[in-house]
Design a protein around this motif. Structure first.
Motif, PDB file in Angstrom:
ATOM      1  N   VAL A   1      -0.948  22.843   5.696  1.00  0.00           N
ATOM      2  CA  VAL A   1      -1.042  21.633   4.705  1.00  0.00           C
ATOM      3  C   VAL A   1       0.357  21.298   4.201  1.00  0.00           C
ATOM      4  O   VAL A   1       0.655  21.986   3.242  1.00  0.00           O
ATOM      5  N   CYS A   2       1.071  20.183   4.687  1.00  0.00           N
ATOM      6  CA  CYS A   2       0.909  19.710   5.709  1.00  0.00           C
ATOM      7  C   CYS A   2       2.351  19.491   6.121  1.00  0.00           C
ATOM      8  O   CYS A   2       3.100  19.972   7.120  1.00  0.00           O
ATOM      9  N   PHE A   3       3.058  18.198   5.387  1.00  0.00           N
ATOM     10  CA  PHE A   3       4.514  17.748   5.449  1.00  0.00           C
ATOM     11  C   PHE A   3       5.278  19.033   4.831  1.00  0.00           C
ATOM     12  O   PHE A   3       6.320  19.408   5.312  1.00  0.00           O
TER      13      PHE A   3
ATOM     14  N   GLY B   1       2.906  20.631  -4.921  1.00  0.00           N
ATOM     15  CA  GLY B   1       1.247  20.336  -4.639  1.00  0.00           C
ATOM     16  C   GLY B   1       0.937  19.297  -3.499  1.00  0.00           C
ATOM     17  O   GLY B   1       1.239  18.132  -3.863  1.00  0.00           O
ATOM     18  N   GLU B   2       0.557  19.821  -2.448  1.00  0.00           N
ATOM     19  CA  GLU B   2       0.239  18.717  -1.373  1.00  0.00           C
ATOM     20  C   GLU B   2      -1.258  18.711  -1.202  1.00  0.00           C
ATOM     21  O   GLU B   2      -2.000  19.998  -0.763  1.00  0.00           O
TER      22      GLU B   2
ATOM     23  N   GLN C   1      -4.702  11.459   6.256  1.00  0.00           N
ATOM     24  CA  GLN C   1      -4.003  10.228   6.394  1.00  0.00           C
ATOM     25  C   GLN C   1      -2.406  10.353   7.119  1.00  0.00           C
ATOM     26  O   GLN C   1      -1.958   9.240   7.424  1.00  0.00           O
ATOM     27  N   ARG C   2      -2.015  11.372   7.500  1.00  0.00           N
ATOM     28  CA  ARG C   2      -0.841  11.587   8.129  1.00  0.00           C
ATOM     29  C   ARG C   2       0.265  10.974   7.332  1.00  0.00           C
ATOM     30  O   ARG C   2       1.235  10.326   7.967  1.00  0.00           O
ATOM     31  N   ARG C   3       0.199  11.330   5.932  1.00  0.00           N
ATOM     32  CA  ARG C   3       1.287  10.941   5.177  1.00  0.00           C
ATOM     33  C   ARG C   3       1.129  11.699   3.747  1.00  0.00           C
ATOM     34  O   ARG C   3       0.142  12.451   3.603  1.00  0.00           O
ATOM     35  N   TYR C   4       2.127  11.887   3.184  1.00  0.00           N
ATOM     36  CA  TYR C   4       2.118  12.898   2.092  1.00  0.00           C
ATOM     37  C   TYR C   4       1.170  12.443   1.025  1.00  0.00           C
ATOM     38  O   TYR C   4       1.278  11.262   0.328  1.00  0.00           O
TER      39      TYR C   4
ATOM     40  N   TRP D   1       8.861  17.170   8.363  1.00  0.00           N
ATOM     41  CA  TRP D   1       8.128  17.341   9.642  1.00  0.00           C
ATOM     42  C   TRP D   1       6.796  17.507   9.312  1.00  0.00           C
ATOM     43  O   TRP D   1       6.161  17.932   8.345  1.00  0.00           O
ATOM     44  N   GLU D   2       5.944  16.710  10.048  1.00  0.00           N
ATOM     45  CA  GLU D   2       4.537  16.911   9.978  1.00  0.00           C
ATOM     46  C   GLU D   2       3.956  18.164  10.353  1.00  0.00           C
ATOM     47  O   GLU D   2       4.204  18.531  11.762  1.00  0.00           O
TER      48      GLU D   2
END
Length: 215
Positions: free
Chosen positions: A59-61, A106-107, A114-117, A53-54
């Motif tokens: 931060v974030c996913f 770690g994200e 970027q809306r991606r991991y 889920w976004e």
């Protein structure tokens, strides 16, 4: 004030209503049950194909997936005999596939833009806490993965009992990135450690490791 819909806010409301309904089952039961079902269906629709889920407020996913799993957990969708519903299973696979070599998660904050991991170079305290809390909420049976995450947190603890603030973990409007204050890291780590101990004390189906104080 009405804002956009978020998985974090929806999950929090679902959890609160579920707890309230348990304490006061005679108070507007039909409306509460319908709201709970609608909230869980919203979370189901918002889940990405990769199981995540976004998140919108952290931060974030990793953050969003924690809240998604908490919503399913409070509605009884947890692992039983090693099996869970498809949504929970996909979400846990997403988290476990991103566990780093040191046991943590770690994200990078670039995930929000970027809306991606986006993997960070090092594991982060807050991401590790959120991932562990999500996995433990649904009673994921991979005890070894949970232990590795907890040990990672213990190794990073400072002599004064706090945890270091390494990278930003939250954001506000217009992607205004904010570093997590010390109390947030302390609360998250304590929460994760307590949850691990609570699971260990109640789960007799697995051989849970003993975490020594000197680790």
């Amino acid at each position: 004030m009405v804002d956009y819909t978020y998985v974090e806010c929806t999950s929090a409301v679902v959890q609160a209503l579920k707890y309230f309904h348990k304490q006061f089952p005679e108070h507007r039961p039909r409306e509460i049950r319908e709201t709970l079902e609608q909230g869980l269906e919203f979370c189901r629709r918002k889940q990405r194909d990769d199981g995540s889920w976004e998140g919108s407020w952290g931060v974030c996913f990793t953050y969003g997936t924690w809240f998604g799993l908490e919503a399913f957990a409070c509605m009884g969708q947890i692992y039983q005999d090693g099996v869970a519903c498809a949504e929970v299973s996909r979400a846990c696979n997403f988290l476990l596939s991103r566990q780093m070599a040191d046991g943590g998660w770690g994200e990078d904050f670039e995930s929000c833009e970027q809306r991606r991991y986006m993997q960070s170079a090092q594991s982060q305290i807050h991401n590790t806490c959120w991932a562990l809390l999500g996995l433990m909420a649904v009673r994921h049976p991979d005890v070894e993965a949970l232990e590795r995450g907890i040990r990672c947190l213990l190794r990073k603890q400072l002599p004064n009992g706090d945890w270091p603030q390494v990278c930003c973990g939250g954001l506000g409007a217009d992607l205004d990135f904010m570093s997590p204050p010390g109390p947030l890291s302390l609360t998250g780590c304590s929460w994760a450690r307590f949850s691990f101990g609570d699971l260990r004390s109640r789960d007799t189906a697995h051989e849970w490791p003993l975490l020594k104080a000197d680790l």
